[in-house]
Design a protein around this motif. Structure first.
Motif, PDB file in Angstrom:
ATOM      1  N   ARG A   1     -14.463   0.564  11.259  1.00  0.00           N
ATOM      2  CA  ARG A   1     -15.387   1.230  10.342  1.00  0.00           C
ATOM      3  C   ARG A   1     -14.699   2.312   9.526  1.00  0.00           C
ATOM      4  O   ARG A   1     -15.024   2.509   8.356  1.00  0.00           O
ATOM      5  N   ARG A   2     -13.767   3.017  10.128  1.00  0.00           N
ATOM      6  CA  ARG A   2     -13.020   4.026   9.368  1.00  0.00           C
ATOM      7  C   ARG A   2     -12.192   3.367   8.277  1.00  0.00           C
ATOM      8  O   ARG A   2     -12.081   3.890   7.167  1.00  0.00           O
ATOM      9  N   ALA A   3     -11.596   2.212   8.585  1.00  0.00           N
ATOM     10  CA  ALA A   3     -10.814   1.489   7.579  1.00  0.00           C
ATOM     11  C   ALA A   3     -11.692   1.025   6.420  1.00  0.00           C
ATOM     12  O   ALA A   3     -11.240   0.932   5.283  1.00  0.00           O
ATOM     13  N   ALA A   4     -12.975   0.752   6.737  1.00  0.00           N
ATOM     14  CA  ALA A   4     -13.906   0.320   5.693  1.00  0.00           C
ATOM     15  C   ALA A   4     -14.537   1.497   4.956  1.00  0.00           C
ATOM     16  O   ALA A   4     -15.359   1.301   4.065  1.00  0.00           O
ATOM     17  N   GLY A   5     -14.168   2.712   5.365  1.00  0.00           N
ATOM     18  CA  GLY A   5     -14.697   3.891   4.684  1.00  0.00           C
ATOM     19  C   GLY A   5     -16.061   4.336   5.153  1.00  0.00           C
ATOM     20  O   GLY A   5     -16.731   5.104   4.464  1.00  0.00           O
ATOM     21  N   THR A   6     -16.477   3.864   6.318  1.00  0.00           N
ATOM     22  CA  THR A   6     -17.783   4.243   6.842  1.00  0.00           C
ATOM     23  C   THR A   6     -17.761   5.683   7.352  1.00  0.00           C
ATOM     24  O   THR A   6     -16.826   6.078   8.056  1.00  0.00           O
ATOM     25  N   THR A   7     -18.773   6.442   6.977  1.00  0.00           N
ATOM     26  CA  THR A   7     -18.873   7.809   7.487  1.00  0.00           C
ATOM     27  C   THR A   7     -19.374   7.778   8.927  1.00  0.00           C
ATOM     28  O   THR A   7     -20.089   6.870   9.329  1.00  0.00           O
ATOM     29  N   SER A   8     -18.997   8.770   9.704  1.00  0.00           N
ATOM     30  CA  SER A   8     -19.401   8.882  11.115  1.00  0.00           C
ATOM     31  C   SER A   8     -19.066   7.624  11.906  1.00  0.00           C
ATOM     32  O   SER A   8     -19.879   7.128  12.691  1.00  0.00           O
TER      33      SER A   8
END
Length: 198
Positions: free
Chosen positions: A37-44
């Motif tokens: 999710r961080r790689a996809a730019g998702t917050t939190s």
């Protein structure tokens, strides 16, 4: 082999042991989800990943245990108790304080993980009354399944009340973090700049 599998999958001790054994896998799942999710730019990313895995890991074993069939499963009709507190009083009188305490604590924990993590994961559920309704609904489904499947278990309103109460208490325990829950319901489109007077 069948007896061995039953020892793992068909007993309370087996379910508890499996739950402990897969704890590292649950932690790995949190890490993998958060990284993706961080790689996809998702917050939190860490917060949502922990909540997703926490809901599943903290709920499935309890539901699994209360869906284990009794000794006369399929041979006896389902039993239903709709009078509040009747089962609890019976357990106190017949089984004693220790048995009753184990029963109460166990029922409080069934949907506690759901109550704790759901408001952190889903902003729309960041409300104790909503968590109570959600947990009560899930509990009714489980109690209905016990009856329909003739698992030789008692489908009791006391279980529904305790399951919902446990989720509500867990929700209160996580309430301090609700305000940090990302609100995906608000309109995040860029707003036009205010007009500048001339």
């Amino acid at each position: 082999m069948v007896r061995g599998w039953h020892g793992w999958l068909g007993t309370f001790n087996g379910v508890v042991l499996i739950t402990v054994v897969v704890l590292p896998l649950a932690a790995l799942a949190v890490w993998a989800l958060a990284r993706r999710r961080r790689a996809a730019g998702t917050t939190s990313a860490w917060r949502t990943s922990l909540a997703d895995v926490g809901i599943v890991y903290g709920t499935v074993p309890w539901v699994w245990m209360i869906m284990l069939p009794g000794e006369q499963a399929g041979a006896v009709s389902g039993r239903v108790t709709v009078v509040p507190l009747r089962d609890l009083l019976t357990i106190f009188s017949d089984g004693g304080p220790l048995t009753a305490t184990v029963q109460v604590v166990g029922n409080l924990l069934v949907f506690a993980a759901l109550g704790f993590f759901a408001p952190l994961r889903f902003p729309a559920l960041a409300s104790v009354p909503r968590i109570l309704v959600l947990a009560a609904g899930c509990s009714v489904l489980v109690e209905t399944a016990q009856y329909v499947l003739r698992l030789d278990r008692v489908s009791s309103v006391d279980d529904v009340l305790l399951n919902a109460a446990g989720a509500g208490l867990a929700a209160l325990a996580s309430r301090r973090w609700w305000r940090d829950t990302p609100d995906t319901s608000t309109d995040r489109r860029p707003q036009p700049a205010p007009a500048v007077g001339r």
